[in-house]
Design an enzyme around this catalytic site. Structure first.
Site, PDB file in Angstrom:
ATOM      1  N   SER A 144       0.750  -0.983  -0.094  1.00  0.00           N
ATOM      2  CA  SER A 144       0.008   0.132   0.046  1.00  0.00           C
ATOM      3  C   SER A 144       0.850   1.102   0.220  1.00  0.00           C
ATOM      4  O   SER A 144       1.884   1.258   0.587  1.00  0.00           O
ATOM      5  CB  SER A 144      -0.850   0.065   1.095  1.00  0.00           C
ATOM      6  N   TYR A 155      -1.349  -0.830  10.047  1.00  0.00           N
ATOM      7  CA  TYR A 155      -1.396  -0.893   8.734  1.00  0.00           C
ATOM      8  C   TYR A 155      -0.251  -0.549   7.946  1.00  0.00           C
ATOM      9  O   TYR A 155       0.084  -1.604   6.976  1.00  0.00           O
ATOM     10  CB  TYR A 155      -2.785  -0.598   8.197  1.00  0.00           C
TER      11      TYR A 155
HETATM   12  N1  LIG Z   1      -8.489  -0.033  -1.815  1.00  0.00           N
HETATM   13  C1  LIG Z   1      -7.382   0.612  -1.736  1.00  0.00           C
HETATM   14  O1  LIG Z   1      -7.549   1.791  -1.889  1.00  0.00           O
HETATM   15  C2  LIG Z   1      -6.151  -0.167  -1.384  1.00  0.00           C
HETATM   16  C3  LIG Z   1      -5.032   0.900  -1.535  1.00  0.00           C
HETATM   17  C4  LIG Z   1      -3.697   0.138  -1.014  1.00  0.00           C
HETATM   18  C5  LIG Z   1      -3.807  -1.103  -0.762  1.00  0.00           C
HETATM   19  N2  LIG Z   1      -4.844  -1.756  -0.900  1.00  0.00           N
HETATM   20  C6  LIG Z   1      -4.603  -3.203  -0.683  1.00  0.00           C
HETATM   21  O2  LIG Z   1      -5.028  -4.114  -1.461  1.00  0.00           O
HETATM   22  C7  LIG Z   1      -5.480  -5.480  -1.200  1.00  0.00           C
HETATM   23  C8  LIG Z   1      -7.044  -5.625  -1.765  1.00  0.00           C
HETATM   24  O3  LIG Z   1      -7.857  -4.649  -1.204  1.00  0.00           O
HETATM   25  P1  LIG Z   1      -9.201  -4.237  -1.711  1.00  0.00           P
HETATM   26  O4  LIG Z   1      -9.074  -2.698  -1.756  1.00  0.00           O
HETATM   27  O5  LIG Z   1      -9.366  -4.997  -2.884  1.00  0.00           O
HETATM   28  O6  LIG Z   1     -10.206  -4.652  -0.593  1.00  0.00           O
HETATM   29  P2  LIG Z   1     -11.305  -5.648  -0.085  1.00  0.00           P
HETATM   30  O7  LIG Z   1     -12.291  -5.498  -1.270  1.00  0.00           O
HETATM   31  O8  LIG Z   1     -11.770  -5.633   1.301  1.00  0.00           O
HETATM   32  O9  LIG Z   1     -10.430  -6.925  -0.379  1.00  0.00           O
HETATM   33  C9  LIG Z   1      -9.765  -7.763   0.533  1.00  0.00           C
HETATM   34  C10 LIG Z   1      -9.819  -9.155   0.333  1.00  0.00           C
HETATM   35  O10 LIG Z   1      -9.089  -9.792   1.104  1.00  0.00           O
HETATM   36  C11 LIG Z   1      -9.802 -10.903   1.707  1.00  0.00           C
HETATM   37  N3  LIG Z   1      -9.368 -11.329   3.040  1.00  0.00           N
HETATM   38  C12 LIG Z   1      -9.100 -10.578   3.922  1.00  0.00           C
HETATM   39  N4  LIG Z   1      -8.412 -11.222   5.228  1.00  0.00           N
HETATM   40  C13 LIG Z   1      -8.322 -12.454   4.571  1.00  0.00           C
HETATM   41  C14 LIG Z   1      -8.027 -13.686   5.260  1.00  0.00           C
HETATM   42  N5  LIG Z   1      -7.624 -13.600   6.761  1.00  0.00           N
HETATM   43  N6  LIG Z   1      -7.916 -15.006   4.677  1.00  0.00           N
HETATM   44  C15 LIG Z   1      -8.397 -14.658   3.389  1.00  0.00           C
HETATM   45  N7  LIG Z   1      -8.658 -13.745   2.750  1.00  0.00           N
HETATM   46  C16 LIG Z   1      -8.817 -12.446   3.270  1.00  0.00           C
HETATM   47  C17 LIG Z   1     -11.200 -10.558   1.628  1.00  0.00           C
HETATM   48  O11 LIG Z   1     -12.276 -11.704   1.714  1.00  0.00           O
HETATM   49  P3  LIG Z   1     -12.707 -12.377   2.878  1.00  0.00           P
HETATM   50  O12 LIG Z   1     -13.342 -11.397   3.757  1.00  0.00           O
HETATM   51  O13 LIG Z   1     -14.217 -13.052   2.326  1.00  0.00           O
HETATM   52  O14 LIG Z   1     -11.875 -13.062   3.438  1.00  0.00           O
HETATM   53  C18 LIG Z   1     -11.143  -9.787   0.557  1.00  0.00           C
HETATM   54  O15 LIG Z   1     -11.730 -10.473  -0.687  1.00  0.00           O
HETATM   55  C19 LIG Z   1      -5.615  -5.465   0.508  1.00  0.00           C
HETATM   56  O16 LIG Z   1      -4.306  -6.024   0.503  1.00  0.00           O
HETATM   57  C20 LIG Z   1      -5.507  -3.928   0.584  1.00  0.00           C
HETATM   58  O17 LIG Z   1      -4.672  -3.580   1.822  1.00  0.00           O
HETATM   59  C21 LIG Z   1      -6.085  -1.326  -1.128  1.00  0.00           C
END
Ligand SMILES: NC(=O)c1ccc[n+]([C@@H]2O[C@H](COP(=O)([O-])OP(=O)(O)OC[C@H]3O[C@@H](n4cnc5c(N)ncnc54)[C@H](OP(=O)(O)O)[C@@H]3O)[C@@H](O)[C@H]2O)c1
Length: 251
Positions: A144, A155
């Site tokens: 991130s 985080y």
């Molecule tokens: N959106 C942003 O602005 C942003 C920016 C920088 C980085 N990121 C990173 O990008 C990645 C994806 O995030 P996103 O934005 O797409 O958010 P998201 O829609 O909340 O996706 C996170 C995914 O991780 C899964 N997950 C979480 N904990 C888990 C566990 N213990 N075991 C297995 N699966 C797990 C969740 O599914 P379940 O809940 O069903 O397990 C969900 O599908 C994350 O690592 C996040 O930190 C996001």
């Protein structure tokens, strides 16, 4: 083309947001994809949607596992079976809020963020190391912008931990021609990441911090992952690729 000839990718958190876009992109690139997460219904509906859109029945398989739990990671290994894994995309994670009212609360908060963002990637990757294709395998870690500029306490720290680990893993796996890279997204809308935390002001502030004047979308990140796991990126390893609209420059 038979199953054995098609490339196989494992995408954690592949049921929603960035992970679902990565899975869709990799199916478009010809991969079979295992999507891993804790919610079977969410994974199943993403798998069905991607298969229908791509016209490739059975291209995406859902695997339910909480990747913070070493005892559940075996479900992914079982689903891989005898196949080689061409790419592991460690995308599962997120910001977990917590209490700072007591030291015990601080410890719980930090552990939860480290578990969700570091342990998920470490356990999945370690479990799949023996199955990674040699030569040619790919490991991608989703970090991130918070790792590079702070702003989110444990985080930020947890995501930064992935960078140091990626450098060691790249050195370990380089002799097998396996690359390891970090993709560091900036603000990406249209995911579950912010839940109900996002406000119109928060959105506008993040967009204003970019040089391109827009929020990221999951496909922006999926495109970077597709490049890194593709055949043309074999000389790119141990790198952190920022995909952030210019919100952080050159780090
Ligand atoms: N959106 C942003 O602005 C942003 C920016 C920088 C980085 N990121 C990173 O990008 C990645 C994806 O995030 P996103 O934005 O797409 O958010 P998201 O829609 O909340 O996706 C996170 C995914 O991780 C899964 N997950 C979480 N904990 C888990 C566990 N213990 N075991 C297995 N699966 C797990 C969740 O599914 P379940 O809940 O069903 O397990 C969900 O599908 C994350 O690592 C996040 O930190 C996001």
């Amino acid at each position: 083309m038979g199953e054995r000839e098609r490339r196989l990718a494992v995408v954690s958190g592949g049921g929603t947001g960035i992970g679902a876009a990565v899975a869709r992109g990799l199916v478009g690139d010809g991969f079979d994809v295992l999507v891993v997460g804790r919610r079977g219904d969410v994974l199943d509906s993403a798998a069905r949607r991607i298969c229908a859109e791509s016209g490739r029945d059975g291209a995406v398989t859902a695997v339910v596992a909480d990747l913070t739990d070493p005892g559940q990671v075996g479900a992914v290994v079982d689903a891989v079976g005898e196949r080689a894994v061409d790419a592991v995309v460690n995308n599962a994670g997120g910001y977990l809020g917590g209490s700072t009212d007591s030291l015990a609360g601080v410890a719980d908060w930090w552990r939860a963020n480290l578990d969700a963002n570091v342990l998920t990637a470490v356990l999945l990757t370690e479990a799949l190391l023996p199955a990674l294709r040699r030569p040619g395998g790919r490991v991608v870690l989703l970090s991130s912008i918070a790792a590079q500029r702070g702003g989110a306490g444990p985080y930020s720290a947890a995501k930064a931990a992935l960078h140091g680990w990626a450098y060691d893993l790249a050195a370990q796996l380089g002799p097998d021609q396996i690359t390891v890279n970090v993709v560091s997204p900036g603000y990406v809308a249209e995911t579950e990441f912010f839940g109900d935390r996002m406000t119109p002001e928060g959105h506008a502030k993040r967009v204003a911090a970019t040089l391109v004047g827009r929020a990221g979308v999951p496909d922006d990140i999926a495109a970077a992952v597709s490049y890194l796991v593709g055949p043309s990126a074999g000389y790119v390893t141990g790198q952190v690729l920022g995909v952030n609209g210019g919100s952080v420059l050159g780090r």
